[in-house]
Write a protein that holds these residues in place. Structure first.
Motif, PDB file in Angstrom:
ATOM      1  N   GLN A 210       8.558   9.236  -6.879  1.00 21.67           N
ATOM      2  CA  GLN A 210       8.158   9.582  -5.626  1.00 21.67           C
ATOM      3  C   GLN A 210       6.539   9.665  -5.894  1.00 21.67           C
ATOM      4  O   GLN A 210       6.127  10.265  -7.112  1.00 21.67           O
ATOM      5  CB  GLN A 210       8.527  10.827  -5.354  1.00 21.67           C
ATOM      6  N   PHE A 211       5.752   8.807  -5.178  1.00 23.63           N
ATOM      7  CA  PHE A 211       4.377   8.854  -5.343  1.00 23.63           C
ATOM      8  C   PHE A 211       3.798  10.058  -4.413  1.00 23.63           C
ATOM      9  O   PHE A 211       4.333  10.271  -3.404  1.00 23.63           O
ATOM     10  CB  PHE A 211       3.905   7.452  -4.570  1.00 23.63           C
ATOM     11  N   TRP A 212       2.854  10.825  -5.024  1.00 24.56           N
ATOM     12  CA  TRP A 212       2.479  11.870  -4.371  1.00 24.56           C
ATOM     13  C   TRP A 212       1.028  12.315  -4.709  1.00 24.56           C
ATOM     14  O   TRP A 212       0.433  11.896  -5.790  1.00 24.56           O
ATOM     15  CB  TRP A 212       3.246  13.146  -4.407  1.00 24.56           C
ATOM     16  N   LEU A 213       0.086  12.882  -3.897  1.00 33.84           N
ATOM     17  CA  LEU A 213      -1.145  13.261  -4.322  1.00 33.84           C
ATOM     18  C   LEU A 213      -1.026  14.526  -4.879  1.00 33.84           C
ATOM     19  O   LEU A 213      -0.525  15.541  -4.721  1.00 33.84           O
ATOM     20  CB  LEU A 213      -2.083  13.240  -2.793  1.00 33.84           C
ATOM     21  N   ALA A 214      -2.079  14.492  -5.995  1.00 34.39           N
ATOM     22  CA  ALA A 214      -2.032  15.753  -6.828  1.00 34.39           C
ATOM     23  C   ALA A 214      -2.603  16.865  -6.206  1.00 34.39           C
ATOM     24  O   ALA A 214      -3.810  16.418  -5.178  1.00 34.39           O
ATOM     25  CB  ALA A 214      -2.798  15.667  -8.006  1.00 34.39           C
ATOM     26  N   ALA A 215      -2.568  18.282  -6.375  1.00 33.66           N
ATOM     27  CA  ALA A 215      -3.234  19.265  -5.625  1.00 33.66           C
ATOM     28  C   ALA A 215      -4.815  19.225  -6.337  1.00 33.66           C
ATOM     29  O   ALA A 215      -5.076  19.127  -7.339  1.00 33.66           O
ATOM     30  CB  ALA A 215      -2.773  20.709  -6.208  1.00 33.66           C
TER      31      ALA A 215
ATOM     32  N   ARG B 135       1.028  -1.193   0.086  1.00 35.09           N
ATOM     33  CA  ARG B 135      -0.094  -0.032  -0.217  1.00 35.09           C
ATOM     34  C   ARG B 135       0.786   1.297   0.021  1.00 35.09           C
ATOM     35  O   ARG B 135       1.794   1.304   0.807  1.00 35.09           O
ATOM     36  CB  ARG B 135      -0.784   0.101   1.137  1.00 35.09           C
ATOM     37  N   LEU B 136       0.666   2.213  -0.712  1.00 38.54           N
ATOM     38  CA  LEU B 136       1.449   3.236  -0.938  1.00 38.54           C
ATOM     39  C   LEU B 136       0.859   4.436  -0.106  1.00 38.54           C
ATOM     40  O   LEU B 136      -0.420   4.540  -0.152  1.00 38.54           O
ATOM     41  CB  LEU B 136       1.562   3.891  -2.421  1.00 38.54           C
ATOM     42  N   ARG B 137       1.958   5.285   0.269  1.00 41.81           N
ATOM     43  CA  ARG B 137       1.469   6.484   1.073  1.00 41.81           C
ATOM     44  C   ARG B 137       2.053   7.657   0.278  1.00 41.81           C
ATOM     45  O   ARG B 137       3.051   7.791  -0.037  1.00 41.81           O
ATOM     46  CB  ARG B 137       2.007   6.354   2.508  1.00 41.81           C
ATOM     47  N   PRO B 138       1.514   8.856   0.605  1.00 41.37           N
ATOM     48  CA  PRO B 138       2.145  10.094  -0.073  1.00 41.37           C
ATOM     49  C   PRO B 138       3.603  10.122   0.403  1.00 41.37           C
ATOM     50  O   PRO B 138       3.989  10.122   1.456  1.00 41.37           O
ATOM     51  CB  PRO B 138       1.317  11.238   0.366  1.00 41.37           C
ATOM     52  N   GLY B 139       4.709  10.303  -0.486  1.00 38.89           N
ATOM     53  CA  GLY B 139       5.883  10.792  -0.380  1.00 38.89           C
ATOM     54  C   GLY B 139       6.813   9.300  -0.313  1.00 38.89           C
ATOM     55  O   GLY B 139       8.235   9.520  -0.406  1.00 38.89           O
TER      56      GLY B 139
END
Length: 129
Positions: free
Chosen positions: A91-96, A76-80
């Motif tokens: 790097q996995f991140w949430l978009a604005a 499971r991925l988490r932001p960052g």
């Protein structure tokens, strides 16, 4: 919805915004994110959105993938989180989030206030007669 920041390799500095899942990552042209770096397989990994667990990374069979420097096959991925495979690092991140326009709602509220004010004026006029 999700941003993939490419940290190393030929496309370093590129940001991929992902709105559809599952997202295939690999060397082949059929993948949603194509990386032509050494050590990257034709279909190396997949990012999927699952209702109960969130964003899940699934590595291809026998493919090496590390998340935050720990080897993983499914996680499971988490932001960052930093995803490493071959010579690529992502790097996995949430978009604005994009804000919706509020003009229609604001116009409706002003129209409603105008109607209420007009009704009060008419009511006062009728009561003073």
């Amino acid at each position: 919805m999700v941003q993939i920041h490419i940290l190393s390799g030929k496309k370093a500095g590129h940001v991929q915004v992902v709105r559809r899942f599952p997202l295939g990552i690999g060397r082949a042209a059929v993948n949603d994110l194509c990386l032509d770096d050494s050590g990257v397989w034709d279909h190396h990994l997949t990012l999927a959105l699952q209702k109960r667990t969130g964003f899940v990374l699934q590595a291809a069979a026998d493919a090496f993938v590390a998340v935050n420097d720990e080897p993983q096959t499914s996680v499971r991925l988490r932001p960052g989180d930093i995803i490493s495979f071959g010579s690529a690092k992502l790097q996995f991140w949430l978009a604005a989030p994009q804000q919706r326009g509020l003009r229609l709602r604001e116009g409706f509220v002003w129209l409603l206030l105008g109607v209420v004010t007009g009704a009060q004026g008419i009511l006062i006029f009728l009561l003073l007669k």
